[in-house]
Design an enzyme around this catalytic site. Structure first.
Site, short mmCIF file in Angstrom:
data_model
loop_
_atom_site.label_atom_id
_atom_site.label_comp_id
_atom_site.label_asym_id
_atom_site.label_seq_id
_atom_site.Cartn_x
_atom_site.Cartn_y
_atom_site.Cartn_z
N ASP A 25 39.26 46.34 46.52
CA ASP A 25 40.23 45.28 46.27
C ASP A 25 41.36 45.40 47.29
OD1 ASP A 25 41.72 43.25 45.20
OD2 ASP A 25 42.24 44.27 43.35
N ASP A 27 39.18 38.67 48.57
CA ASP A 27 39.80 39.98 48.73
C ASP A 27 39.21 41.08 47.86
OD1 ASP A 27 40.74 38.86 46.40
OD2 ASP A 27 42.77 39.65 46.59
N GLU A 28 38.10 40.85 47.17
CA GLU A 28 37.53 41.92 46.36
C GLU A 28 36.02 41.75 46.21
OE1 GLU A 28 38.38 42.12 42.13
OE2 GLU A 28 39.14 40.07 42.17
#
Length: 351
Positions: free
Chosen positions: A8, A103-104
């Site tokens: 993350d 983003d993860e």
């Protein structure tokens, strides 16, 4: 025993902006829509969080908390380019990558032989390569399951690395607050609190039959999670469950007539998105209404013949639940499972 990583990026959009303009690193910074256009905060850096600013907060409220806040509009093309670089790092390690957003992602590294098979070393490598190639810090959690890996990645943010070994699972989960469990939102958390359940140790005291009676099929999930059991696989291809279009209006729609007038444009946008997705099979439709007091209502119709008239009927019924000015209006369709066969499209044509 599986080895699952959850990676993350820390305050991703803000991190990209701070990387490209180091003057922003030590000032309160948020990425989001303007207060004048009734925008919300997408993300913010840690100096901004010290003022109580959080994602999804109305921008106007964030500016009241921190008048000196630096607010930037999102630059998604730039964020996607950085995300692709980071995702490429993941794929160098394993093909079993399940992106959750820009983003993860989850990674299944159970069968990876690099780094002597050590999930800890793999997590360190991801962090090192991300900062070297992109300048972005990544927090990584490693655990035998997805829900524990995600909790672990958040444990020591920012720039965290937390490993939960198989031997640690039982002790770690026992003390875990139940609101950390995957799928436990405010409603289920309130029901659990009414049962005097605050930790997984408390939850373990309740038999499966009682959990099924009070929570339906989710009772099975609660029973397993309280014991650290989560067999969900890392899915390389995620199944889309809905397609929607919505709009937050610069000024509230004052009444039902104004909502009716705004509906056709939303339906047209939805229709365009369905075209882009190759006209997926539909099993129902819904209308979402957020009123000026921020209460939200969603009304659904479970059927295979969605049309404009049906959307209008849903809108009228949903609006009647609040009967007040409307801040946000949305329309969407629920998608049929892949094994469904014949289907009517959005406007009633047999596919």
């Amino acid at each position: 025993m599986r080895k699952i990583l959850h990676a993350d990026c820390d305050c991703f959009y803000a991190a990209v902006e701070m990387r490209d303009d180091p003057r922003l690193r030590d000032v309160p910074l948020a990425i989001g829509g303007s207060a004048e256009r009734r925008g919300v905060i997408a993300t913010c850096n840690y100096p901004a969080r010290s003022y109580g600013i959080r994602s999804a907060m109305p921008t106007a409220h964030a500016l009241r908390l921190c008048p000196q806040l630096t607010l930037l509009p999102p630059d998604f093309s730039r964020y996607r380019a950085v995300s692709e670089q980071i995702q490429a790092i993941f794929h160098e390690l394993t093909p079993l990558v399940e992106p959750l957003s820009l983003d993860e992602a989850f990674l299944d590294v159970s069968d990876v032989t690099h780094f002597k098979g050590s999930a800890t070393w793999m997590a360190r490598w991801i962090k090192q390569e991300a900062i070297r190639r992109t300048g972005i810090t990544v927090s990584v959690g490693a655990a035998p399951s997805k829900f524990l890996a995600k909790i672990a990645s958040d444990w020591d943010k920012p720039d965290g690395l937390r490993v939960i070994t198989p031997d640690e699972v039982d002790t770690f989960v026992a003390s875990l607050p139940v609101n950390k469990l995957h799928g436990v939102g405010p409603a289920n958390a309130a029901k659990l609190a009414a049962m005097n359940v605050s930790t997984c140790t408390d939850l373990r005291q309740w038999p499966l039959d009682t959990l099924l009676e009070r929570f339906g099929k989710f009772g099975h999930r609660l029973y397993g999670l309280a014991r650290g059991i989560d067999e969900r696989p890392v899915k390389v291809e995620r199944e889309r469950k809905s397609v929607s279009a919505e709009n937050t209006f610069h000024q509230d729609l004052p009444d039902l007539d104004a909502c009716r007038a705004a509906l056709p444009a939303l339906i047209d946008r939805l229709d365009e998105r369905l075209d882009r997705h190759g006209r997926p099979r539909v099993r129902g439709l819904f209308v979402k209404v957020r009123f000026d007091d921020f209460t939200l209502t969603t009304l659904e119709y479970a059927g295979w013949q969605p049309d404009r008239e049906r959307f209008l009927l849903l809108l009228e019924e949903a609006w009647a639940r609040g009967s007040r000015p409307v801040r946000l209006l949305g329309v969407g369709v629920r998608l049929a499972s892949p094994d469904s066969t014949r289907q009517l499209d959005l406007f009633g044509n047999l596919q």
